[in-house]
Design an enzyme around this catalytic site. Structure first.
Site, mmCIF file in Angstrom:
data_model
loop_
_atom_site.group_PDB
_atom_site.id
_atom_site.type_symbol
_atom_site.label_atom_id
_atom_site.label_comp_id
_atom_site.label_asym_id
_atom_site.label_seq_id
_atom_site.Cartn_x
_atom_site.Cartn_y
_atom_site.Cartn_z
ATOM 1 N N GLU A 197 0.820 -1.206 0.000
ATOM 2 C CA GLU A 197 0.000 0.000 0.000
ATOM 3 C C GLU A 197 0.855 1.258 0.000
ATOM 4 O OE1 GLU A 197 -2.523 -3.297 0.916
ATOM 5 O OE2 GLU A 197 -0.617 -2.680 1.810
ATOM 6 N N HIS A 223 -10.120 -5.806 9.380
ATOM 7 C CA HIS A 223 -10.737 -5.620 8.064
ATOM 8 C C HIS A 223 -12.087 -4.902 8.162
ATOM 9 C CE1 HIS A 223 -7.993 -9.044 7.573
ATOM 10 N NE2 HIS A 223 -7.931 -8.747 6.290
#
Length: 324
Positions: A60, A129
């Site tokens: 990321e 998540h």
């Protein structure tokens, strides 16, 4: 009006933006062949080719860092991060570079990029998540933060985000991806920073955004049976946020509750409640109520997660409390 789903509205917004402007490119993990974790980019590789729909390494930091460089070089990258939680690995590029470039270059450089962040629970994906971290980014000068709740807003706000000359954090609640709704045949672009009155009312104002909107509307329906008329404001844009619409509603109803899925502590709701207290104090007949998740990681177990996420009952209780 055409019936669509939230994720398809995201897909159409990306497709239309890419067709309209060749500088718009997509970047992210598994967004090309696989069409993204939630299929928001399905079919776009076939339409626009691998130079504009780019699968990236599982990093990321590298994805967002490359997007900042691309944006400074004249492109308009739209980055997909699989889960909002993973943006922690890209905070330097987003918070220290993208957000500050216009200021540090004296307005001579801009970073026209969008970072799409799926957030929220409801899918039993566990504490790494399922977080709602939008308050982090609303706190950073130089970033805009959007969180659409409806199918039409998913399209119109994403188009507005892509057109914006500065970095935009675009938050999508995962639980909404399958939601059906109306999308105009010729959908327009929304104005960043403009809320909408999702339901008119006269007794109390409920301010919300994202998936919590639908819990607020359900609570408002239930409160009718108790003789309570609830006005529901969908913020849509969290930074900047539409203070004028919220304060005008509070001036009418004289009571307010702010509700969101993110943890209650130090959240978006705290900022809005503070502003209502500072600038709308003379209109208030009761303290501003706040509804949010408890201060703990998101549980994995379905039975616990369902109690963690604020529901219509929690919102109804908060509304009734401010009317006592």
């Amino acid at each position: 009006m055409a019936d669509s789903r939230y994720v398809r509205a995201i897909n159409k917004a990306l497709s239309d933006a890419m067709a309209a402007d060749e500088s718009v490119i997509l970047m992210g993990e598994d967004i090309a062949d696989a069409g993204g974790s939630f299929k928001a980019t399905r079919g776009l590789l076939e339409q626009f080719g691998p130079m504009r729909v780019r699968d990236t390494p599982i990093s990321e930091n590298a994805i967002v860092g490359a997007a900042v460089g691309a944006a400074l070089s004249g492109l308009k990258p739209v980055v997909e991060i699989m889960f909002m939680d993973f943006v922690t690995l890209a905070m330097d590029a987003l918070v220290n570079q993208a957000a500050k470039s216009r200021f540090m270059f004296g307005g001579q450089a801009s970073v026209p990029m969008v970072v799409r962040l799926p957030h929220g629970g409801g899918l039993n994906a566990g504490p790494q998540h399922s977080q709602c971290l939008e308050a982090w980014f609303a706190h950073i000068p130089g970033l805009k933060v959007l969180c659409p709740a409806t199918v039409e807003d998913a399209y119109s706000l994403l188009r507005a985000a892509i057109d914006d000359p500065d970095p935009v954090v675009f938050v999508e609640n995962k639980a909404l991806y399958a939601m059906a709704g109306d999308l105009p045949d010729q959908p327009g672009k929304a104005m960043i920073g403009q809320a909408r009155v999702a339901r008119e009312g006269s007794d109390v104002t409920v301010v919300t955004y994202g998936a919590t909107l639908f819990s607020c509307l359900k609570a408002a329906d239930e409160l009718v049976g108790h003789g309570i008329s609830t006005e529901v404001i969908d913020l849509r844009s969290l930074q900047p946020w539409d203070k004028e619409t919220v304060l005008a509603s509070v001036a009418k109803t004289h009571r307010a509750v702010v509700a969101h899925e993110a943890v209650r502590s130090f959240g978006i709701g705290a900022e809005i409640a503070a502003v209502i207290g500072e600038e709308g104090f003379d209109d208030l007949d009761a303290p501003v109520g706040r509804v949010g998740a408890p201060f703990m990681p998101v549980p994995f177990a379905r039975s616990l997660e369902s109690r963690f996420i604020p529901d219509a009952a929690a919102i109804r209780t908060a509304v009734q409390a401010c009317l006592v």
